[in-house]
Design a protein around this motif. Structure first.
Motif, mmCIF file in Angstrom:
data_model
loop_
_atom_site.group_PDB
_atom_site.id
_atom_site.type_symbol
_atom_site.label_atom_id
_atom_site.label_comp_id
_atom_site.label_asym_id
_atom_site.label_seq_id
_atom_site.Cartn_x
_atom_site.Cartn_y
_atom_site.Cartn_z
ATOM 1 N N ARG A 157 81.014 28.180 41.772
ATOM 2 C CA ARG A 157 79.839 27.313 41.742
ATOM 3 C C ARG A 157 78.582 28.076 42.145
ATOM 4 O O ARG A 157 77.524 27.927 41.509
ATOM 5 C CB ARG A 157 80.059 26.121 42.671
ATOM 6 N N LEU A 158 78.688 28.868 43.191
ATOM 7 C CA LEU A 158 77.522 29.630 43.631
ATOM 8 C C LEU A 158 77.089 30.621 42.568
ATOM 9 O O LEU A 158 75.896 30.858 42.372
ATOM 10 C CB LEU A 158 77.830 30.355 44.944
ATOM 11 N N ALA A 159 78.063 31.210 41.854
ATOM 12 C CA ALA A 159 77.737 32.149 40.781
ATOM 13 C C ALA A 159 76.997 31.459 39.640
ATOM 14 O O ALA A 159 76.272 32.107 38.878
ATOM 15 C CB ALA A 159 79.004 32.808 40.255
ATOM 16 N N CYS A 160 77.193 30.151 39.522
ATOM 17 C CA CYS A 160 76.498 29.365 38.481
ATOM 18 C C CYS A 160 75.221 28.724 39.016
ATOM 19 O O CYS A 160 74.643 27.846 38.360
ATOM 20 C CB CYS A 160 77.420 28.270 37.944
ATOM 21 N N ASP A 161 74.801 29.142 40.224
ATOM 22 C CA ASP A 161 73.591 28.584 40.850
ATOM 23 C C ASP A 161 73.715 27.081 41.079
ATOM 24 O O ASP A 161 72.754 26.325 40.907
ATOM 25 C CB ASP A 161 72.339 28.881 40.005
ATOM 26 N N LEU A 207 67.924 27.266 47.612
ATOM 27 C CA LEU A 207 66.475 27.201 47.468
ATOM 28 C C LEU A 207 65.996 28.049 46.294
ATOM 29 O O LEU A 207 65.152 27.619 45.497
ATOM 30 C CB LEU A 207 65.807 27.673 48.763
ATOM 31 N N TYR A 208 66.562 29.241 46.157
ATOM 32 C CA TYR A 208 66.157 30.098 45.039
ATOM 33 C C TYR A 208 66.580 29.489 43.701
ATOM 34 O O TYR A 208 65.817 29.522 42.724
ATOM 35 C CB TYR A 208 66.766 31.499 45.188
ATOM 36 N N TRP A 256 65.761 38.411 34.095
ATOM 37 C CA TRP A 256 64.958 38.843 35.242
ATOM 38 C C TRP A 256 65.226 37.975 36.463
ATOM 39 O O TRP A 256 65.351 38.479 37.585
ATOM 40 C CB TRP A 256 63.467 38.785 34.887
ATOM 41 N N LEU A 257 65.289 36.668 36.252
ATOM 42 C CA LEU A 257 65.532 35.760 37.365
ATOM 43 C C LEU A 257 66.898 36.020 38.001
ATOM 44 O O LEU A 257 67.040 35.977 39.225
ATOM 45 C CB LEU A 257 65.450 34.310 36.886
ATOM 46 N N GLU A 307 67.305 35.900 47.674
ATOM 47 C CA GLU A 307 68.087 35.191 48.674
ATOM 48 C C GLU A 307 68.043 35.908 50.015
ATOM 49 O O GLU A 307 67.938 35.269 51.073
ATOM 50 C CB GLU A 307 69.528 35.041 48.181
ATOM 51 N N PHE A 308 68.099 37.242 50.003
ATOM 52 C CA PHE A 308 68.011 37.990 51.253
ATOM 53 C C PHE A 308 66.633 37.833 51.881
ATOM 54 O O PHE A 308 66.503 37.578 53.077
ATOM 55 C CB PHE A 308 68.306 39.474 51.021
ATOM 56 N N ASN A 309 65.574 37.987 51.065
ATOM 57 C CA ASN A 309 64.219 37.924 51.605
ATOM 58 C C ASN A 309 63.878 36.536 52.135
ATOM 59 O O ASN A 309 63.155 36.407 53.126
ATOM 60 C CB ASN A 309 63.211 38.331 50.527
ATOM 61 N N ILE A 310 64.373 35.487 51.459
ATOM 62 C CA ILE A 310 64.133 34.127 51.960
ATOM 63 C C ILE A 310 64.711 33.973 53.358
ATOM 64 O O ILE A 310 64.054 33.477 54.278
ATOM 65 C CB ILE A 310 64.749 33.091 51.009
ATOM 66 N N SER A 311 65.954 34.421 53.521
ATOM 67 C CA SER A 311 66.605 34.328 54.823
ATOM 68 C C SER A 311 65.887 35.190 55.856
ATOM 69 O O SER A 311 65.666 34.761 56.998
ATOM 70 C CB SER A 311 68.073 34.753 54.685
#
Length: 555
Positions: A362-366, A387-388, A415-416, A424-428
């Motif tokens: 599921r996470l791989a499918c956003d 969030l991303y 690109w996305l 995801e890293f930068n948000i955290s």
């Protein structure tokens, strides 16, 4: 002691307990009639619903019954086809019937049940069971041998006899509130309940003239997202999955069970429209549903359960000399060894594995996964990913509008997807930065910590820069919530104010050292830059130290 030749006598009221009051589910009632057709070597079963006069008919092309068969087998409560040690039909089909009481289910769904049956060599024989007459017989407590069935009225099945060379026709008149669902919904329930009707090419169930097929489950199939095949199981339904479920994930066990477990995109996709039924994880034995929603015995209270359905086929449960089924035929006896082994496999192996795999897929499918699963993704990382996933939809090209750019939607999606791990890293990381620095500001204000001269100079320089930039941007309104000096200082200056110039010397744990160490990487994050893997590791370790130090300050 004199021999009084004592013997059992059975009251007709037993028909209430074993038939009319034991079966609550219309599909279960259909199952008993269809199972009898299966055992009678039928290749087709035709179910005809007549909503206008509240009746329905079940007809098959099985072997049919003679007078002797009808009296000594069909009307004999408790007669079992297996009593002579025979467990398959002449063509090798495994007998489904075992106890000889399933036919009593037919009494539960109509006021009057007419049974017409013929073999290749006989004419129609049978009789009518009138529940009102049966009620009177029970009330008067007459013996079963004193209660006779009513004679057949051939007008109720006139057209159905045309071309019917052998088999059985059962007509149900004045049906109860069992068949309120539309024909389309009834077809779906039948397709889910009788696997052999949609998979076995030698057995077909027809509803109002049309065969029930896997196509009746297309809504469920097309909304199936992931699938796990147990012991290399496949069938035409599994092969028809779309999208992500096209490649079933193997689950291998030494247990003699096959089948599949699958998840849908959204929990509402398990609902069978127009009914009170949902697709669940069901247990089948020799092609017939024996336990619906088997995982209710092992609830995990985890989110993925609301997405899960499937079929488990454990034919070994129905072995010679062993009957694991309850009298209502709607479930398995709890103390059955095979059943307990299956539940143990699901609880200890299959379900835990699927919970983890489902979350990753599921996470791989956003998409949202199992928020309680922290084995491979922390709650903070999961929140950043979510969030991303939401934010990036704002940047996808609108395919409904004409595209005048040189870029297509696929390129932007690429690109996305490439930016996802860094985003995801930068948000955290930004949340850590925001919280740690603002908590230190509040601590300094609360403790009335004096600012150093270098910090005051830093504040003055930043105030002048901000004024020039606001003038250049023609901004005259305030952009900061407050005009406190600390808003212009970052962590290294504030740490020095807290610990003093001599703090952190030698081997002493120091917020200053960590603040200085993390500043270059922190600035890249603040300016939306992309970090190397080494920089990410450095920032994570340093943040852990800073957070530990701040927790100590706040305590």
């Amino acid at each position: 002691m004199p021999d009084d030749n004592f013997h059992f006598e059975i009251s007709l009221s037993v028909l209430n307990h074993l038939g009319r009051k034991l079966y609550r589910n219309f599909i279960t009632v259909l199952g008993e009639a269809i199972s009898n057709s299966w055992d009678a070597e039928a290749r087709n079963v035709w179910i005809t619903i007549n909503g206008e006069n509240s009746s329905f008919v079940i007809k098959d092309d099985g072997n049919g019954m003679t007078v002797a068969d009808f009296q000594s087998k069909f009307l004999k409560v408790g007669y079992s086809k297996r009593r002579d040690g025979i467990f398959t039909t002449g063509s090798g089909r495994p007998y489904i019937g075992a106890k000889g009481i399933g036919k009593l289910a037919l009494l539960s769904c109509a006021d009057k049940i007419s049974v017409f049956s013929k073999t290749r060599d006989t004419e129609y024989i049978g009789g009518v069971i009138n529940n009102s007459g049966l009620d009177e017989a029970i009330k008067d407590d007459i013996l079963p041998s004193q209660y006779s069935l009513e004679g057949l009225d051939f007008t109720v099945v006139g057209d159905l006899m045309a071309g019917h060379e052998h088999g059985t026709i059962i007509h149900f008149a004045n049906t109860k509130a069992h068949i309120q669902n539309s024909i389309a919904h009834l077809r779906k329930l039948i397709a889910m309940t009788f696997r052999f009707s949609v998979i076995d090419e030698n057995f077909t169930i027809h509803v109002n003239g049309d065969p029930v097929t896997v196509g009746d489950l297309k809504d469920l199939s097309r909304n199936t997202q992931f699938c796990w095949a147990i012991n290399n199981y496949t069938d035409s339904y599994v092969e028809g999955f779309h999208g992500q479920a096209a490649e079933p994930i193997p689950l291998i066990t030494a247990l003699n069970v096959r089948g599949f477990l699958a998840t849908v995109v959204l929990p509402r996709h398990l609902k069978i429209a127009g009914t009170n039924e949902r697709a669940t994880v069901d247990l089948f034995v020799n092609g017939r549903l024996r336990e619906k929603n088997i995982i209710r015995h092992i609830p995990t209270q985890r989110i993925p359960e609301s997405y899960l359905y499937g079929q488990l086929h454990f034919d070994g449960m129905d072995t010679s000399g062993h009957d694991p089924f309850t009298s209502s035929r709607e479930s398995i006896l709890d103390d059955d060894e095979n059943f307990r082994s299956l539940l143990d496999y699901l609880k200890s192996t299959a379900i835990p594995h699927i919970l983890v795999e489902w979350d990753k897929l599921r996470l791989a499918c956003d998409q949202d996964g199992d928020g309680e699963n922290t084995t491979h993704v922390s709650k903070k990382e999961r929140a950043a990913k979510s969030l991303y996933s939401e934010a990036k939809t704002d940047y996808r090209p609108d395919t409904k509008k004409s595209d005048t750019s040189n870029l297509n939607g696929d390129q932007v999606d690429t690109w996305l997807d490439e930016l996802a791990p860094d985003a995801e890293f930068n948000i955290s990381a930004y949340v850590d930065c925001f919280l740690s620095e603002n908590l230190v500001r509040k601590y300094i204000i609360s403790e009335d910590v004096d600012l150093s001269e270098p910090s005051k100079n830093e504040i003055q320089q930043w105030r002048e820069r901000q004024k020039k930039r606001m003038d250049r941007a023609n901004i005259s309104f305030p952009i900061r919530q407050n005009d406190h000096d600390l808003g212009f200082l970052d962590m290294d200056h504030m740490a020095k104010c807290i610990e003093g110039t001599g703090a952190g010397s030698g081997n002493q744990v120091s917020l200053v050292k960590d603040a200085v160490s993390y500043k270059p990487v922190r600035n890249v994050v603040g300016h939306t830059g992309l970090l190397t893997d080494t920089a990410k590791r450095h920032l994570s370790v340093t943040f852990d130290n800073i957070k530990a130090r701040i927790r100590k300050l706040l305590a």
